[in-house]
Scaffold this motif. Sequence first.
Motif, PDB file in Angstrom:
ATOM      1  N   GLY A  21      10.018  11.180   5.331  1.00 18.58           N
ATOM      2  CA  GLY A  21      10.455   9.874   4.839  1.00 18.58           C
ATOM      3  C   GLY A  21       9.641   8.725   5.404  1.00 18.58           C
ATOM      4  N   GLY A  22       9.321   8.789   6.673  1.00 17.50           N
ATOM      5  CA  GLY A  22       8.505   7.740   7.281  1.00 17.50           C
ATOM      6  C   GLY A  22       7.099   7.710   6.717  1.00 17.50           C
ATOM      7  N   PHE A  23       6.523   8.887   6.503  1.00 19.66           N
ATOM      8  CA  PHE A  23       5.189   8.940   5.918  1.00 19.66           C
ATOM      9  C   PHE A  23       5.214   8.431   4.486  1.00 19.66           C
ATOM     10  CE2 PHE A  23       1.597  11.335   3.948  1.00 19.66           C
ATOM     11  CZ  PHE A  23       0.579  10.679   4.619  1.00 19.66           C
ATOM     12  N   ALA A  24       6.258   8.784   3.735  1.00 25.21           N
ATOM     13  CA  ALA A  24       6.390   8.291   2.361  1.00 25.21           C
ATOM     14  C   ALA A  24       6.523   6.771   2.343  1.00 25.21           C
ATOM     15  CB  ALA A  24       7.589   8.936   1.681  1.00 25.21           C
ATOM     16  N   ALA A  25       7.306   6.216   3.255  1.00 24.07           N
ATOM     17  CA  ALA A  25       7.471   4.765   3.315  1.00 24.07           C
ATOM     18  C   ALA A  25       6.155   4.076   3.672  1.00 24.07           C
ATOM     19  CB  ALA A  25       8.553   4.408   4.328  1.00 24.07           C
ATOM     20  N   LEU A  26       5.404   4.657   4.595  1.00 23.13           N
ATOM     21  CA  LEU A  26       4.125   4.080   4.993  1.00 23.13           C
ATOM     22  C   LEU A  26       3.120   4.103   3.838  1.00 23.13           C
ATOM     23  CD1 LEU A  26       2.523   2.924   7.404  1.00 23.13           C
ATOM     24  CD2 LEU A  26       1.804   5.261   7.883  1.00 23.13           C
ATOM     25  N   VAL A  27       3.048   5.222   3.123  1.00 21.08           N
ATOM     26  CA  VAL A  27       2.129   5.327   1.986  1.00 21.08           C
ATOM     27  C   VAL A  27       2.550   4.365   0.880  1.00 21.08           C
ATOM     28  CG1 VAL A  27       1.329   6.863   0.148  1.00 21.08           C
ATOM     29  CG2 VAL A  27       1.419   7.687   2.492  1.00 21.08           C
ATOM     30  N   ALA A  28       3.840   4.293   0.593  1.00 21.49           N
ATOM     31  CA  ALA A  28       4.327   3.387  -0.449  1.00 21.49           C
ATOM     32  C   ALA A  28       4.060   1.941  -0.087  1.00 21.49           C
ATOM     33  CB  ALA A  28       5.828   3.617  -0.677  1.00 21.49           C
ATOM     34  N   LEU A  29       4.299   1.581   1.158  1.00 19.37           N
ATOM     35  CA  LEU A  29       4.055   0.207   1.600  1.00 19.37           C
ATOM     36  C   LEU A  29       2.583  -0.160   1.461  1.00 19.37           C
ATOM     37  CD1 LEU A  29       5.229  -2.344   2.973  1.00 19.37           C
ATOM     38  CD2 LEU A  29       4.611  -1.289   5.143  1.00 19.37           C
ATOM     39  N   VAL A  88       4.154   9.296  -4.561  1.00 18.48           N
ATOM     40  CA  VAL A  88       4.178   7.838  -4.445  1.00 18.48           C
ATOM     41  C   VAL A  88       3.238   7.214  -5.473  1.00 18.48           C
ATOM     42  CG1 VAL A  88       3.564   5.903  -2.937  1.00 18.48           C
ATOM     43  CG2 VAL A  88       4.895   7.812  -2.040  1.00 18.48           C
ATOM     44  N   PHE A  89       2.067   7.801  -5.645  1.00 21.79           N
ATOM     45  CA  PHE A  89       1.122   7.300  -6.643  1.00 21.79           C
ATOM     46  C   PHE A  89       1.719   7.380  -8.043  1.00 21.79           C
ATOM     47  CE2 PHE A  89      -2.155   8.441  -9.778  1.00 21.79           C
ATOM     48  CZ  PHE A  89      -2.883   7.267  -9.795  1.00 21.79           C
ATOM     49  N   ALA A  90       2.306   8.515  -8.400  1.00 21.78           N
ATOM     50  CA  ALA A  90       2.881   8.684  -9.739  1.00 21.78           C
ATOM     51  C   ALA A  90       4.027   7.704  -9.981  1.00 21.78           C
ATOM     52  CB  ALA A  90       3.362  10.124  -9.924  1.00 21.78           C
ATOM     53  N   VAL A  91       4.883   7.531  -8.992  1.00 22.97           N
ATOM     54  CA  VAL A  91       5.994   6.590  -9.139  1.00 22.97           C
ATOM     55  C   VAL A  91       5.472   5.158  -9.269  1.00 22.97           C
ATOM     56  CG1 VAL A  91       7.971   5.583  -7.929  1.00 22.97           C
ATOM     57  CG2 VAL A  91       7.705   8.060  -8.033  1.00 22.97           C
ATOM     58  N   LEU A  92       4.480   4.805  -8.462  1.00 24.14           N
ATOM     59  CA  LEU A  92       3.919   3.456  -8.524  1.00 24.14           C
ATOM     60  C   LEU A  92       3.298   3.183  -9.893  1.00 24.14           C
ATOM     61  CD1 LEU A  92       3.250   0.857  -6.933  1.00 24.14           C
ATOM     62  CD2 LEU A  92       1.089   1.939  -6.335  1.00 24.14           C
ATOM     63  N   VAL A  93       2.557   4.140 -10.424  1.00 26.23           N
ATOM     64  CA  VAL A  93       1.934   3.951 -11.734  1.00 26.23           C
ATOM     65  C   VAL A  93       2.994   3.899 -12.832  1.00 26.23           C
ATOM     66  CG1 VAL A  93       0.432   5.030 -13.445  1.00 26.23           C
ATOM     67  CG2 VAL A  93      -0.285   4.911 -11.073  1.00 26.23           C
ATOM     68  N   ALA A  94       3.994   4.767 -12.766  1.00 21.99           N
ATOM     69  CA  ALA A  94       5.042   4.766 -13.787  1.00 21.99           C
ATOM     70  C   ALA A  94       5.829   3.458 -13.776  1.00 21.99           C
ATOM     71  CB  ALA A  94       5.976   5.954 -13.576  1.00 21.99           C
ATOM     72  N   VAL A  95       6.224   3.017 -12.602  1.00 22.28           N
ATOM     73  CA  VAL A  95       6.975   1.759 -12.502  1.00 22.28           C
ATOM     74  C   VAL A  95       6.092   0.577 -12.890  1.00 22.28           C
ATOM     75  CG1 VAL A  95       8.093   0.185 -10.863  1.00 22.28           C
ATOM     76  CG2 VAL A  95       8.638   2.613 -10.821  1.00 22.28           C
ATOM     77  N   SER A 113      -3.509  14.262 -14.316  1.00 26.14           N
ATOM     78  CA  SER A 113      -4.645  14.876 -13.614  1.00 26.14           C
ATOM     79  C   SER A 113      -4.905  14.199 -12.271  1.00 26.14           C
ATOM     80  CB  SER A 113      -5.902  14.839 -14.477  1.00 26.14           C
ATOM     81  OG  SER A 113      -6.282  13.501 -14.738  1.00 26.14           O
ATOM     82  N   LEU A 114      -4.734  12.887 -12.195  1.00 26.47           N
ATOM     83  CA  LEU A 114      -4.903  12.216 -10.909  1.00 26.47           C
ATOM     84  C   LEU A 114      -3.809  12.620  -9.932  1.00 26.47           C
ATOM     85  CD1 LEU A 114      -5.971   8.601 -11.901  1.00 26.47           C
ATOM     86  CD2 LEU A 114      -7.312  10.309 -10.696  1.00 26.47           C
ATOM     87  N   THR A 115      -2.589  12.724 -10.419  1.00 26.54           N
ATOM     88  CA  THR A 115      -1.483  13.118  -9.548  1.00 26.54           C
ATOM     89  C   THR A 115      -1.676  14.535  -9.031  1.00 26.54           C
ATOM     90  OG1 THR A 115       0.003  11.662 -10.776  1.00 26.54           O
ATOM     91  CG2 THR A 115       1.020  13.348  -9.410  1.00 26.54           C
ATOM     92  N   VAL A 116      -2.082  15.434  -9.896  1.00 28.71           N
ATOM     93  CA  VAL A 116      -2.336  16.817  -9.470  1.00 28.71           C
ATOM     94  C   VAL A 116      -3.508  16.865  -8.490  1.00 28.71           C
ATOM     95  CG1 VAL A 116      -3.111  19.088 -10.273  1.00 28.71           C
ATOM     96  CG2 VAL A 116      -1.313  17.886 -11.503  1.00 28.71           C
ATOM     97  N   GLY A 117      -4.522  16.063  -8.725  1.00 26.85           N
ATOM     98  CA  GLY A 117      -5.653  16.011  -7.795  1.00 26.85           C
ATOM     99  C   GLY A 117      -5.236  15.521  -6.416  1.00 26.85           C
ATOM    100  N   PHE A 118      -4.438  14.441  -6.383  1.00 24.89           N
ATOM    101  CA  PHE A 118      -3.922  13.952  -5.100  1.00 24.89           C
ATOM    102  C   PHE A 118      -3.065  15.011  -4.423  1.00 24.89           C
ATOM    103  CE2 PHE A 118      -4.021   9.112  -6.102  1.00 24.89           C
ATOM    104  CZ  PHE A 118      -5.380   9.103  -5.869  1.00 24.89           C
ATOM    105  N   ALA A 119      -2.254  15.711  -5.211  1.00 26.34           N
ATOM    106  CA  ALA A 119      -1.379  16.733  -4.634  1.00 26.34           C
ATOM    107  C   ALA A 119      -2.190  17.891  -4.063  1.00 26.34           C
ATOM    108  CB  ALA A 119      -0.387  17.231  -5.682  1.00 26.34           C
TER     109      ALA A 119
END
Length: 152
Positions: A21-29, A88-95, A113-119
Motif C-alpha cells: 500500500g505504501g509503495f502504491a501510494a508513493l507511485v500514485a503520488l 497505478v498507470f492503468a487507473v491513472l490513464v482510465a480516470v 500493451s503499455l500496462t502489460v509491459g509495465f507489469a
Amino acid sequence: MATSEALLVGRERDLAVKLVGGFAALVALAMVAAVVADPVDAPVASVLTERVVPLLVFYAPAPVAALGAYARCGGPACLAVGIVPAVVFAVLVAVGTLVGVPNVGGGDALLGSLTVGFALVGVSGAFLGYCVGVAAAMAADLLGIGSDDSEA
C-alpha cells in the motif's frame, strides 16, 4: 513458523499490506504530481517525468521486494509490488481519459500493451528482488543475525 514457510507465504501480514500500500501510494503520488506539474510548466515537472517516475516504475520494485522478503512479508506481497506501477498507470490513464485531463489517455498509446509491459518489467524486477531478499534472510538466519527464537 519455519523460515521457508515465512519466506514463501509470509509471516508479517500487516507489514506486507503496508509495504504494498505504501509503495502504491508513493507511485500514485509521483505519477499524479507529474501529470499535474506538466501542463503548468513547473520546473519540477521534468524532474518528475524524467527521473522520479521511471525510478519508481522500473527500478524500485526490486529493492522494495527484497526488503519485503527479508522482512518475511511473503512471496505474494513481494510480487504484488511489481504489479503496482502497472495498475497505478492503468487507473491513472482510465480516470484521466474519463475526466478529460489533457495529455492523459487518448488513442495514441495502447493502454493494454503499455500496462502489460509495465507489469512484466515490474514483476521480473520484483521476482529478482524477492530472490535476493530470500537469500539474504536465509544467510542472516544461518549466521544468527537478527533471528528471533520465538519461531519454534
